[in-house]
Motif scaffolding. Structure first.
Motif, mmCIF file in Angstrom:
data_model
loop_
_atom_site.group_PDB
_atom_site.id
_atom_site.type_symbol
_atom_site.label_atom_id
_atom_site.label_comp_id
_atom_site.label_asym_id
_atom_site.label_seq_id
_atom_site.Cartn_x
_atom_site.Cartn_y
_atom_site.Cartn_z
ATOM 1 N N UNK A 125 14.807 64.345 -3.328
ATOM 2 C CA UNK A 125 13.915 64.465 -4.439
ATOM 3 C C UNK A 125 12.343 64.494 -4.302
ATOM 4 N N UNK A 126 11.679 65.239 -5.384
ATOM 5 C CA UNK A 126 10.252 65.395 -5.366
ATOM 6 C C UNK A 126 9.667 64.022 -5.038
ATOM 7 N N UNK A 127 8.665 64.147 -4.128
ATOM 8 C CA UNK A 127 8.065 62.930 -3.842
ATOM 9 C C UNK A 127 8.851 61.812 -2.876
ATOM 10 N N UNK A 175 13.437 56.306 -0.872
ATOM 11 C CA UNK A 175 12.276 55.684 -1.144
ATOM 12 C C UNK A 175 11.045 56.775 -1.489
ATOM 13 N N UNK A 176 10.092 56.296 -1.942
ATOM 14 C CA UNK A 176 8.749 56.850 -2.090
ATOM 15 C C UNK A 176 8.134 57.311 -0.758
ATOM 16 N N UNK A 177 7.741 58.683 -0.692
ATOM 17 C CA UNK A 177 6.999 58.927 0.668
ATOM 18 C C UNK A 177 5.888 57.747 0.940
ATOM 19 N N UNK A 178 5.795 57.582 2.326
ATOM 20 C CA UNK A 178 4.901 56.525 2.748
ATOM 21 C C UNK A 178 5.309 56.026 4.164
ATOM 22 N N UNK A 203 6.536 63.201 2.135
ATOM 23 C CA UNK A 203 7.494 63.686 0.927
ATOM 24 C C UNK A 203 8.509 64.741 1.558
ATOM 25 N N UNK A 204 9.902 64.586 1.417
ATOM 26 C CA UNK A 204 10.794 65.695 1.758
ATOM 27 C C UNK A 204 11.205 65.214 3.167
ATOM 28 N N UNK A 205 10.747 64.079 4.007
ATOM 29 C CA UNK A 205 11.137 63.835 5.128
ATOM 30 C C UNK A 205 12.571 62.985 5.370
ATOM 31 N N UNK A 206 13.257 62.784 6.184
ATOM 32 C CA UNK A 206 14.696 62.181 6.406
ATOM 33 C C UNK A 206 14.222 61.569 7.907
ATOM 34 N N UNK A 207 14.645 60.279 8.032
ATOM 35 C CA UNK A 207 14.609 59.623 9.241
ATOM 36 C C UNK A 207 15.925 58.847 9.289
ATOM 37 N N UNK A 208 16.160 58.472 10.620
ATOM 38 C CA UNK A 208 17.341 57.727 11.135
ATOM 39 C C UNK A 208 16.800 56.517 12.110
ATOM 40 N N UNK A 209 16.960 55.456 11.826
ATOM 41 C CA UNK A 209 16.583 54.177 12.567
ATOM 42 C C UNK A 209 17.762 53.806 13.179
ATOM 43 N N UNK A 210 17.779 53.808 14.717
ATOM 44 C CA UNK A 210 18.859 53.438 15.535
ATOM 45 C C UNK A 210 18.594 52.186 16.122
ATOM 46 N N UNK A 211 19.405 51.213 16.045
ATOM 47 C CA UNK A 211 19.227 50.003 16.782
ATOM 48 C C UNK A 211 20.234 50.020 18.050
#
Length: 229
Positions: A125-127, A175-178, A203-211
């Motif tokens: 979503x936006x932001x 989450x909000x961008x940050x 904003x608009x980003x997607x991340x995968x945090x892998x353990x």
């Protein structure tokens, strides 16, 4: 003009029009995208293939080469010790048109395991941004996942995902961008097993945090941040 000539010209015009109607652009082959990751803790480097096509050679532990376009249907993602012609592990991804997948090889050389995930790379979503945690440390127990503005907030924070088992991924966390700190603790308590700081997402980003386990296996756990979008 003779009648026969008129008939011939009319027939030629009809043929040309039909040919133009049939001259549609070639439709692109239906594709999805797949990426592979090496998380087998006691194998230094691996070669990876999608069916019989090389994805990447000499991939170091914790390495990937990003998404690759792949035809729809069954794709065998093969992991081999570098320079070896036989598979250490093969995992199947059933690729749908327009869909994205992450395939992780984890565990040990003696007991390799796979994790096949369907990724949701739809625009947030936006932001907003999306984060998810992936538990690829085969020898570790279940974890709770915290997404924090500051690591000092852990003591009073509520987990964004609870009791995440090995070989599993959390739901996407909005989450909000940050910039965030992602902390994994042993399930049910606040003992940090992994802290990944400085996860900055526009904003608009997607991340995968892998353990994953440390090189060679065991703890302390180590983290990898993959940019999905």
């Amino acid at each position: 003009m003779r009648w026969s000539s008129r008939i011939a010209l009319a027939a030629l015009a009809t043929f040309i029009l039909a040919a133009c109607d049939d001259d549609d652009p070639v439709r692109p082959t239906a594709q999805g995208r797949v990426r592979a990751m090496h998380a087998i803790s006691n194998v230094a480097t691996m070669d990876m293939l999608f069916n019989t096509t090389s994805y990447k050679t000499n991939v170091a532990y914790k390495g990937s080469d990003g998404y690759k376009a792949t035809a729809v249907g069954a794709t065998a993602v093969k992991f081999r010790k570098s320079g070896v012609a036989t598979d250490l592990l093969s995992a199947n991804a059933t690729v749908a048109n327009g869909a994205d997948y992450t395939v992780i090889a984890l565990g040990t050389e003696a007991a390799p395991q796979s994790l096949v995930l369907t990724d949701d790379n739809a625009t947030p979503a936006a932001g907003k941004v999306k984060l998810r945690a992936i538990h690829a440390a085969a020898g570790a127990g279940a974890v709770d996942v915290y997404v924090l503005a500051n690591a000092n907030d852990l003591a009073t924070a509520t987990p964004a995902a609870s009791n995440l088992a090995a070989r599993a991924a959390s739901a996407y966390i909005d989450r909000d961008a940050g910039t965030y700190v992602v902390v994994l603790t042993a399930a049910g308590n606040k003992t940090a097993l992994l802290t990944v700081s400085g996860v900055q997402v526009a904003a608009g980003g997607i991340r995968s945090i892998i353990a994953v386990e440390k090189t060679g296996g065991g703890t302390p756990l180590e983290g990898i941040t993959l940019t999905d979008r």
